[in-house]
Motif scaffolding. Structure first.
Motif, PDB file in Angstrom:
ATOM      1  N   PRO A  73      10.288  -0.222   6.582  1.00 12.49           N
ATOM      2  CA  PRO A  73       8.970   0.804   6.668  1.00 12.49           C
ATOM      3  C   PRO A  73       9.314   2.267   6.571  1.00 12.49           C
ATOM      4  O   PRO A  73       8.735   3.081   5.815  1.00 12.49           O
ATOM      5  N   MET A  74       9.995   2.689   7.670  1.00 11.40           N
ATOM      6  CA  MET A  74      10.304   3.912   8.004  1.00 11.40           C
ATOM      7  C   MET A  74      11.458   4.568   6.903  1.00 11.40           C
ATOM      8  O   MET A  74      11.030   5.816   6.529  1.00 11.40           O
ATOM      9  N   MET A  93      17.999   0.991   3.505  1.00  7.69           N
ATOM     10  CA  MET A  93      16.916   1.687   4.110  1.00  7.69           C
ATOM     11  C   MET A  93      15.694   0.757   3.769  1.00  7.69           C
ATOM     12  O   MET A  93      14.663   1.579   3.947  1.00  7.69           O
ATOM     13  N   PHE A 109      11.047  -1.864  13.113  1.00 12.27           N
ATOM     14  CA  PHE A 109      10.062  -0.809  13.248  1.00 12.27           C
ATOM     15  C   PHE A 109       8.651  -1.581  13.886  1.00 12.27           C
ATOM     16  O   PHE A 109       7.854  -0.742  14.616  1.00 12.27           O
ATOM     17  N   ALA A 114       9.012   4.930   3.918  1.00 14.69           N
ATOM     18  CA  ALA A 114       7.802   6.019   3.962  1.00 14.69           C
ATOM     19  C   ALA A 114       8.627   7.407   4.100  1.00 14.69           C
ATOM     20  O   ALA A 114       8.123   8.448   3.442  1.00 14.69           O
ATOM     21  N   GLY A 115      10.036   7.570   4.517  1.00 16.39           N
ATOM     22  CA  GLY A 115      10.595   8.818   4.524  1.00 16.39           C
ATOM     23  C   GLY A 115      10.919   9.282   3.175  1.00 16.39           C
ATOM     24  O   GLY A 115      10.480  10.331   3.067  1.00 16.39           O
ATOM     25  N   PHE A 116      11.412   8.560   2.237  1.00 16.63           N
ATOM     26  CA  PHE A 116      11.804   8.789   0.979  1.00 16.63           C
ATOM     27  C   PHE A 116      10.374   8.991   0.058  1.00 16.63           C
ATOM     28  O   PHE A 116      10.295  10.059  -0.404  1.00 16.63           O
ATOM     29  N   ASN A 117       9.532   8.236   0.665  1.00 14.29           N
ATOM     30  CA  ASN A 117       8.219   8.412  -0.118  1.00 14.29           C
ATOM     31  C   ASN A 117       7.504   9.689  -0.053  1.00 14.29           C
ATOM     32  O   ASN A 117       7.151  10.624  -0.907  1.00 14.29           O
ATOM     33  N   LEU A 118       7.771  10.068   1.296  1.00 18.04           N
ATOM     34  CA  LEU A 118       7.115  11.449   1.766  1.00 18.04           C
ATOM     35  C   LEU A 118       7.831  12.686   1.038  1.00 18.04           C
ATOM     36  O   LEU A 118       7.276  13.717   0.757  1.00 18.04           O
ATOM     37  N   LEU A 119       8.869  12.348   0.846  1.00 17.56           N
ATOM     38  CA  LEU A 119       9.810  13.527   0.154  1.00 17.56           C
ATOM     39  C   LEU A 119       9.752  13.370  -1.348  1.00 17.56           C
ATOM     40  O   LEU A 119       9.976  14.341  -1.927  1.00 17.56           O
ATOM     41  N   SER A 129       0.938  -1.169  -0.020  1.00 17.51           N
ATOM     42  CA  SER A 129       0.204  -0.021   0.044  1.00 17.51           C
ATOM     43  C   SER A 129       0.774   1.076  -0.009  1.00 17.51           C
ATOM     44  O   SER A 129       0.438   2.502   0.149  1.00 17.51           O
ATOM     45  N   PHE A 130       2.031   1.147  -0.156  1.00 17.01           N
ATOM     46  CA  PHE A 130       3.137   2.330  -0.180  1.00 17.01           C
ATOM     47  C   PHE A 130       3.033   2.896  -1.640  1.00 17.01           C
ATOM     48  O   PHE A 130       2.836   2.134  -2.504  1.00 17.01           O
ATOM     49  N   PRO A 131       3.288   4.260  -1.691  1.00 15.60           N
ATOM     50  CA  PRO A 131       3.188   4.677  -3.129  1.00 15.60           C
ATOM     51  C   PRO A 131       4.434   3.629  -3.935  1.00 15.60           C
ATOM     52  O   PRO A 131       4.142   3.646  -5.136  1.00 15.60           O
TER      53      PRO A 131
END
Lengths: 415, 417
Positions: free
Chosen positions: B202-203, B199, B104, B206-211, B43-45
């Protein structure tokens, strides 16, 4: 290979004692500690800690938007760097931005639990546990979008380079407990080889939070809740966590002389090795060799002195092996009980203290030290601060399997 | 000043284990990118990454450390050091290794069990107590990036200069440059260097996806990393380790070591501009390349191949192209490829693997391609060695690594004569 000489022209610290290196130094000399019972509401309980009192990051970072991007460690780093720059006389002198660099000791920066909690909470699956599928769908949007940048280890160095337009070599050293002293050593090498005129070096850490406290507890490093922090003492049981930042402005000697800078001391030797028993000794020996001095020249040693019985025993053994008889003339101090153990910043913190000690010709005492299990083959700075004529100091940063680092500073013929 | 040569190499990447197999795949233009299997990323981008496959890693050892030990082992024996007599106080380790071992799931479970009664925020005391009960101390210490050098220094009895730097995506290149200086300054005979990172958790994702830094070309994993192609949409996260043995030239000659190439130049700067975006004129990158050339004592026209940072993000590839054109007046005649098109972005470990590829380019006279190069971009108008490897004699290579926060590193390797 001819190498440039490196001098210290600025000191900056943010600690439980307040803002700047002077209050820290005064506390060291007077035998006062900044450790107190915390009254942080968010923690829900009040363990002992060395918290920076009334820290106001907005005083150092005027852009509110930028502040949001910074973990507390980064905010402390910027405060510490500002103070070191001020102390060195910036911005009154001009410098070549290409030849001004940064080396900072860092590591894993702890995130704020509340920040992650809301995201995790919106990702609970039918069984009440975290559901990664829901985390990807809903958890992500509940996170701060620039989460990653807030906690990347190299961000203290990057923010500082941006704020002061420092375009020279920029490094982030992550060697755990020795990080910031190792960063100072790396900065010294950069100037020695001619790649920069000035380097800002140091580090910052804040693990005075539930995550940090639990990690140190798990590592067996925390003293009892009502315990006393007493390095090298026979009853030493661990440390009290502190937070802080410690920075030094390092400068090529000619560059400093030309602008009439105040010179605190010269860094003449740097040694690093592994975190093994042997590594501690090699780091100290390499530092002495690098400085080109005999151990008999040494009169004062600022020890790592973590206050953990096993660590203190290893450091004691290493000091005795390296000084081998010459230790009788060396006064050993340890100052972590003044600030609490400040992690990534602790090595540079001890260098700030030993530099002030050299400058003032005073060795501060080891707070709370009463009695060791067996006699040391060196003098320990017990009781009150001692005035002592001295030219050369050694500063150590050891512990937690981190690479061992040792540094030699001198006030002989620097200005 | 002492000269520094490369006498051993090792690699663990999504493409393969071992330098030989990695090099073969790079020359064949193969991709190591696929669907994420290390955790449920459906479900991650972004659902794709370059994972190291079939690699046994037993906790609490982090994947970063496990990869580093394997790559280090290969490099060490490749250099013939396993049976050589070396002074351990003159053998060092300087890595650009990332943090590792963050669990995580476990952390999230403790958080959920420590929420305040009103459901808003975490009860710090409850968290502290639960965490102390449920977390393993070894897992805590393994998170620190310093653990990787700790494991390597123990494994190889290295008691000389020991350090680790973590300057984001430039880390392992910076470590190599600094390790070279340790030898040049006479402080060590042999340095184990390189990087290791994972890396893919999940975090991290998530971190790179959010950026919005990652490619979301989930339906075509092997096509997702497409540096310099007009339709690039971000980098592909990958993991691994690359290790190199740097040695003082006389030390290597005296023991009859095989010499791959000379590490001739290193330049490092800060953009001092923004946290994520490179300087629009490539200020720091230009200066890093110039410093590396100056350090190597080479004129720009001596460089015959550029191993690009080439991440496959819109901005990096455009600015890197611009910066290269500023430094090299003959830029269009210099082949410049990005092997991230095949291996993805190993973050802290990326630069060291790219240096290995640069060294092998010199040895074999083969330039690895930029795969997935289909549609030219007006802003990227250099010779990117599209899609197929090229046979060409090369004697000097410049390899770039840039990182978040404006970190710039350029390294130069040249044929040893």
């Amino acid at each position: 290979m001819k190498r440039s000489r490196v001098v210290i022209t600025g000191l900056g610290a943010m600690t439980a004692l307040g803002e700047g290196w002077e209050p820290l130094w005064r506390a060291c000399v007077e035998g006062r500690s900044g450790i107190a019972a915390m009254k942080t509401a968010s923690l829900g309980w009040t363990p002992l800690a060395g918290l920076v009192p009334d820290f106001n990051p907005e005083k150092f970072v005027t852009q509110r938007k930028a502040l949001k991007l910074m973990a507390r460690d980064i905010q402390l780093a910027i405060a510490g760097a500002s103070l070191a720059f001020q102390d060195a006389g910036m911005p009154a002198f001009s410098f070549n931005h290409d030849r001004f660099g940064v080396a900072i000791g860092s590591g894993v920066l702890n995130h704020e639990l509340d920040e992650l909690a809301s995201s995790v909470e919106s990702s609970i699956g039918p069984d009440g546990a975290l559901d990664l599928k829901k985390f990807g769908e809903d958890g992500l949007s509940a996170l701060f979008p620039l989460w990653l940048l807030k906690y990347l280890p190299n961000m203290p160095a990057c923010h500082i380079s941006i704020l002061w337009d420092l375009e020279g070599p920029n490094n982030t050293i992550t060697t755990g407990a020795s990080s910031s002293l190792a960063a100072v050593g790396e900065a010294v090498r950069v100037i020695q080889r001619g790649a920069a005129d000035i380097m800002l070096a140091g580090g910052a850490e804040s693990k005075v939070n539930p995550l940090g406290l639990s990690q140190y507890k798990l590592l067996g490093a925390l003293t009892d809740p009502d315990g006393v922090y007493r390095p090298f003492d026979g009853a030493a049981k661990g440390f009290v966590v502190g937070e802080g930042a410690a920075f030094l402005v390092l400068e090529e000697r000619e560059h400093a002389l030309k602008r009439g800078a105040r010179i605190y001391a010269e860094i003449t030797g740097f040694g690093s090795s592994s975190g093994s028993d042997e590594g501690r000794k090699i780091a100290m020996r390499h530092a002495l060799e690098d400085a080109g001095i005999d151990k008999n020249k040494l009169h004062y040693l600022q020890a790592s002195g973590l206050g953990i019985a096993e660590e203190d025993a290893l450091e004691t053994a290493a000091i005795q092996a390296v000084l081998d008889g010459a230790g009788r003339n060396v006064l050993v101090s340890a100052s972590k009980p003044v600030t609490g153990f400040t992690g990534f910043s602790s090595g540079a913190m001890d260098l700030v203290i030993s530099t002030a000690a050299l400058k003032n010709q005073i060795v501060p005492p080891v707070l709370n030290f009463e009695k060791a299990h067996k006699p040391f083959e060196f003098q320990i700075a017990k009781g009150l601060a001692q005035a002592r004529p001295m030219k050369v100091a050694m500063t150590n940063a050891f512990g937690f399997q981190s690479p061992s680092v040792s540094m030699i500073t001198s006030v002989e013929g620097v200005s | 000043m002492k000269r520094v040569v490369i006498t051993g190499m090792g690699a663990v990447t999504p493409l393969a284990r071992g330098v030989a197999e990695n090099w073969k795949k790079l020359c064949e233009g193969r991709s190591g990118v696929g669907r994420i299997t290390l955790f449920n990323a459906e479900s991650f981008p972004t659902k794709i990454a370059g994972e190291v496959k079939n690699f046994k890693c037993e906790p609490p050892l982090g994947r970063n450390s496990a990869f580093a030990l394997a790559a280090g082992e290969e490099a060490f024996s490749d250099a013939g050091l396993a049976n050589a007599k070396i002074n351990s106080a003159r053998l060092g380790v300087y890595l650009g290794a990332g943090d590792g071992g963050f669990n995580f799931g476990e952390h999230a479970a403790i958080l959920l069990a420590s929420l305040n009664k009103d459901g808003i925020g975490v009860d710090g005391k409850a968290y502290f107590e639960k965490s102390v009960r449920q977390t393993k101390p070894e897992a805590v210490i393994e998170q620190e990036p310093s653990q990787v050098v700790h494991h390597l220094s123990r494994r190889f009895h290295a008691e000389g200069v020991i350090s680790n730097c973590l300057t984001a995506c430039a880390a392992s290149s910076q470590a190599i440059g600094e390790a070279a200086w340790v030898i040049r300054q006479g402080l060590a005979d042999v340095m184990i260097t390189g990087g290791a990172h994972s890396m893919i958790h999940p975090m991290g994702l998530a971190g790179f996806n959010l950026l919005t830094a990652l490619s979301t070309r989930n339906d075509q994993p092997e096509k997702a990393s497409r540096p310099f192609d007009k339709n690039r949409d971000g980098f592909v996260l990958s993991e691994g380790s690359a290790g190199l043995i740097l040695e003082e030239l006389e030390h290597a000659r005296k023991r009859g070591a095989k010499i791959y190439a000379e590490l001739a130049g290193y330049g490092t700067t800060a953009d001092a501009f923004r946290l994520t975006d490179p300087h629009p004129e490539g200020r720091g990158a230009v200066q890093a390349m110039r410093l590396a050339l100056e350090d190597a004592g080479l004129a720009p026209d001596a460089i015959e191949y550029i191993n690009a940072h080439g991440t496959s993000t819109q901005l990096n590839d455009q600015i890197e192209t611009l910066a290269v054109k500023k430094v090299f007046s003959n830029a269009k005649q210099i082949p410049m490829s990005s092997i991230k098109s095949m291996v993805g972005h190993m973050i802290a470990a990326a630069g060291a693997f790219e240096l290995i590829a640069s060294v092998l380019t010199i040895r074999d006279g083969v330039i690895p391609p930029t795969i997935n190069y289909e549609t030219p971009d007006d802003n990227c108008d250099l010779d990117y060695v599209p899609n197929v490897a090229r046979r060409q004699k090369v004697e000097a290579v410049l390899s770039n690594s840039f990182g978040f926060g404006g970190q710039n590193v350029s390294l130069i390797v040249r044929k040893y004569v």
